[in-house]
Design a protein around this motif. Structure first.
Motif, PDB file in Angstrom:
ATOM      1  N   PHE A  27       0.863  -1.177   0.000  1.00  0.00           N
ATOM      2  CA  PHE A  27       0.000   0.000   0.000  1.00  0.00           C
ATOM      3  C   PHE A  27       0.897   1.224   0.000  1.00  0.00           C
ATOM      4  O   PHE A  27       1.721   1.400   0.891  1.00  0.00           O
ATOM      5  N   THR A  28       0.737   2.077  -0.998  1.00  0.00           N
ATOM      6  CA  THR A  28       1.601   3.246  -1.123  1.00  0.00           C
ATOM      7  C   THR A  28       0.777   4.487  -1.427  1.00  0.00           C
ATOM      8  O   THR A  28      -0.122   4.446  -2.265  1.00  0.00           O
ATOM      9  N   ILE A  29       1.109   5.564  -0.748  1.00  0.00           N
ATOM     10  CA  ILE A  29       0.482   6.862  -0.989  1.00  0.00           C
ATOM     11  C   ILE A  29       1.518   7.747  -1.662  1.00  0.00           C
ATOM     12  O   ILE A  29       2.675   7.790  -1.236  1.00  0.00           O
ATOM     13  N   THR A  30       1.109   8.445  -2.698  1.00  0.00           N
ATOM     14  CA  THR A  30       1.965   9.463  -3.310  1.00  0.00           C
ATOM     15  C   THR A  30       1.178  10.759  -3.393  1.00  0.00           C
ATOM     16  O   THR A  30      -0.059  10.742  -3.457  1.00  0.00           O
ATOM     17  N   VAL A  31       1.906  11.860  -3.374  1.00  0.00           N
ATOM     18  CA  VAL A  31       1.268  13.164  -3.515  1.00  0.00           C
ATOM     19  C   VAL A  31       1.976  13.954  -4.605  1.00  0.00           C
ATOM     20  O   VAL A  31       3.176  13.802  -4.823  1.00  0.00           O
ATOM     21  N   ASP A  32       1.226  14.775  -5.294  1.00  0.00           N
ATOM     22  CA  ASP A  32       1.765  15.668  -6.316  1.00  0.00           C
ATOM     23  C   ASP A  32       1.667  17.084  -5.771  1.00  0.00           C
ATOM     24  O   ASP A  32       0.601  17.708  -5.811  1.00  0.00           O
ATOM     25  N   GLY A  33       2.771  17.565  -5.234  1.00  0.00           N
ATOM     26  CA  GLY A  33       2.806  18.892  -4.633  1.00  0.00           C
ATOM     27  C   GLY A  33       2.474  19.991  -5.616  1.00  0.00           C
ATOM     28  O   GLY A  33       1.907  21.018  -5.235  1.00  0.00           O
ATOM     29  N   ASP A  34       2.799  19.793  -6.894  1.00  0.00           N
ATOM     30  CA  ASP A  34       2.484  20.799  -7.909  1.00  0.00           C
ATOM     31  C   ASP A  34       0.985  20.866  -8.183  1.00  0.00           C
ATOM     32  O   ASP A  34       0.465  21.927  -8.545  1.00  0.00           O
TER      33      ASP A  34
END
Length: 92
Positions: A27-34
């Motif tokens: 299970f992995t969370i990623t975020v796109d700060g842009d």
């Protein structure tokens, strides 16, 4: 391997087998700060996983691979609530 050794299997000794799936978090969370529009719904909903950068207000990911099923559910909710689509949850 004897019967006594069965419970003590060392997963680091794979005999040359491909272990990429063993090491990759399920299970992995990623975020796109842009893409983040600094609404703060994620940080307000699940402060154990998300915070906001004090200077920009954009998302800060605190734990990209939580192990708790409760946090998995919260991460999915945060991804659904994000008006900018800046949060992605991957389940392998």
């Amino acid at each position: 391997m004897s019967d006594a050794d069965v419970g003590d299997t060392d997963v680091s000794d794979t005999g040359g087998a491909d272990t990429s799936d063993v090491r990759r978090p399920a299970f992995t969370i990623t975020v796109d700060g842009d893409a983040c529009c600094a609404m703060g719904r994620c940080a307000a909903t699940e402060p154990d996983l998300f915070d906001q950068d004090p200077a920009t207000g954009t998302v800060v990911l605190l734990d990209p691979t939580p192990s708790s099923p409760e946090l998995h559910a919260s991460a999915r909710l945060c991804a659904d609530l994000c008006p900018c689509g800046a949060i992605t949850v991957s389940e392998h």
